[in-house]
Motif scaffolding. Sequence first.
Motif, PDB file in Angstrom:
ATOM      1  N   ALA A  86       0.825  -1.219   0.000  1.00  0.00           N
ATOM      2  CA  ALA A  86       0.000   0.000   0.000  1.00  0.00           C
ATOM      3  C   ALA A  86       0.851   1.258   0.000  1.00  0.00           C
ATOM      4  O   ALA A  86       0.529   2.240  -0.678  1.00  0.00           O
ATOM      5  CB  ALA A  86      -0.933   0.002   1.203  1.00  0.00           C
ATOM      6  N   LEU A  87       1.942   1.232   0.739  1.00  0.00           N
ATOM      7  CA  LEU A  87       2.803   2.408   0.852  1.00  0.00           C
ATOM      8  C   LEU A  87       3.918   2.421  -0.193  1.00  0.00           C
ATOM      9  O   LEU A  87       4.672   3.388  -0.273  1.00  0.00           O
ATOM     10  CB  LEU A  87       3.398   2.494   2.260  1.00  0.00           C
ATOM     11  CG  LEU A  87       2.384   2.691   3.391  1.00  0.00           C
ATOM     12  CD1 LEU A  87       3.060   2.534   4.747  1.00  0.00           C
ATOM     13  CD2 LEU A  87       1.705   4.042   3.268  1.00  0.00           C
ATOM     14  N   GLY A  88       4.043   1.356  -0.955  1.00  0.00           N
ATOM     15  CA  GLY A  88       5.080   1.295  -1.984  1.00  0.00           C
ATOM     16  C   GLY A  88       6.480   1.355  -1.404  1.00  0.00           C
ATOM     17  O   GLY A  88       7.365   2.012  -1.950  1.00  0.00           O
ATOM     18  N   LEU A  89       6.685   0.657  -0.298  1.00  0.00           N
ATOM     19  CA  LEU A  89       7.969   0.755   0.402  1.00  0.00           C
ATOM     20  C   LEU A  89       9.142   0.207  -0.401  1.00  0.00           C
ATOM     21  O   LEU A  89      10.261   0.698  -0.272  1.00  0.00           O
ATOM     22  CB  LEU A  89       7.885   0.072   1.761  1.00  0.00           C
ATOM     23  CG  LEU A  89       6.951   0.746   2.772  1.00  0.00           C
ATOM     24  CD1 LEU A  89       6.968  -0.003   4.097  1.00  0.00           C
ATOM     25  CD2 LEU A  89       7.311   2.203   2.966  1.00  0.00           C
ATOM     26  N   ASN A  90       8.923  -0.796  -1.219  1.00  0.00           N
ATOM     27  CA  ASN A  90      10.036  -1.329  -2.012  1.00  0.00           C
ATOM     28  C   ASN A  90      10.501  -0.343  -3.082  1.00  0.00           C
ATOM     29  O   ASN A  90      11.597  -0.488  -3.613  1.00  0.00           O
ATOM     30  CB  ASN A  90       9.663  -2.671  -2.632  1.00  0.00           C
ATOM     31  CG  ASN A  90       9.635  -3.771  -1.596  1.00  0.00           C
ATOM     32  OD1 ASN A  90      10.486  -3.818  -0.711  1.00  0.00           O
ATOM     33  ND2 ASN A  90       8.655  -4.645  -1.675  1.00  0.00           N
ATOM     34  N   ASP A  91       9.677   0.659  -3.386  1.00  0.00           N
ATOM     35  CA  ASP A  91      10.053   1.695  -4.344  1.00  0.00           C
ATOM     36  C   ASP A  91      10.523   2.978  -3.666  1.00  0.00           C
ATOM     37  O   ASP A  91      10.833   3.960  -4.340  1.00  0.00           O
ATOM     38  CB  ASP A  91       8.873   2.020  -5.269  1.00  0.00           C
ATOM     39  CG  ASP A  91       8.518   0.839  -6.153  1.00  0.00           C
ATOM     40  OD1 ASP A  91       9.439   0.108  -6.563  1.00  0.00           O
ATOM     41  OD2 ASP A  91       7.313   0.641  -6.420  1.00  0.00           O
ATOM     42  N   HIS A  92      10.546   2.995  -2.346  1.00  0.00           N
ATOM     43  CA  HIS A  92      11.006   4.175  -1.606  1.00  0.00           C
ATOM     44  C   HIS A  92      12.507   4.359  -1.863  1.00  0.00           C
ATOM     45  O   HIS A  92      13.273   3.391  -1.834  1.00  0.00           O
ATOM     46  CB  HIS A  92      10.728   3.979  -0.113  1.00  0.00           C
ATOM     47  CG  HIS A  92      10.849   5.220   0.698  1.00  0.00           C
ATOM     48  ND1 HIS A  92      12.063   5.767   1.025  1.00  0.00           N
ATOM     49  CD2 HIS A  92       9.910   6.025   1.238  1.00  0.00           C
ATOM     50  CE1 HIS A  92      11.859   6.858   1.748  1.00  0.00           C
ATOM     51  NE2 HIS A  92      10.547   7.034   1.891  1.00  0.00           N
ATOM     52  N   GLU A  93      12.923   5.578  -2.108  1.00  0.00           N
ATOM     53  CA  GLU A  93      14.331   5.851  -2.453  1.00  0.00           C
ATOM     54  C   GLU A  93      15.300   5.421  -1.358  1.00  0.00           C
ATOM     55  O   GLU A  93      16.366   4.877  -1.649  1.00  0.00           O
ATOM     56  CB  GLU A  93      14.515   7.340  -2.784  1.00  0.00           C
ATOM     57  CG  GLU A  93      13.796   7.777  -4.039  1.00  0.00           C
ATOM     58  CD  GLU A  93      14.211   6.986  -5.276  1.00  0.00           C
ATOM     59  OE1 GLU A  93      15.398   6.679  -5.433  1.00  0.00           O
ATOM     60  OE2 GLU A  93      13.319   6.665  -6.080  1.00  0.00           O
TER      61      GLU A  93
END
Length: 150
Positions: A86-93
Amino acid sequence: MQVFVQKRVDRKALYGDHASEILDAPYVEELLRDRAAYLYITGHFPSHLRPKTNQYLRQISYFYKRPTSFDGRFGHCKIKDDAIRALGLNDHEMVKAVRAKIQGGYFIQKSRGLGTRNGFSKIFMFTFENGTPVHPITVTLQGAVKDGWD
């Protein structure tokens, strides 16, 4: 050819009693994303957060027996899989930059000592040389890597 279908996340169920607070103000979910990225990487809560933010993080995480930090050395909290999606953590810089540094032999510094803050906006890392921690670096929320721990 295999097709992977990503399961849709029920954000109301994920955020529980806090769903209206988070979903009615999109910037709150974005702020939560940065704090959750720190928890995802280190396995522990950042210091000096507001009580409401701690409640949000407790809602999307759970206690885990084994170390949960990306380098596998410490941490006891794990982010729920639905929250990661939901938070897109794997795409967080910051998440991507820390993963790359760990692949390069870096370790996460759990704390810089008594009385120091563990803010969510920085991950402190180092390498070992002859059993001694050396080459301190700081990874920021934006994924930037800086020399030292300033």
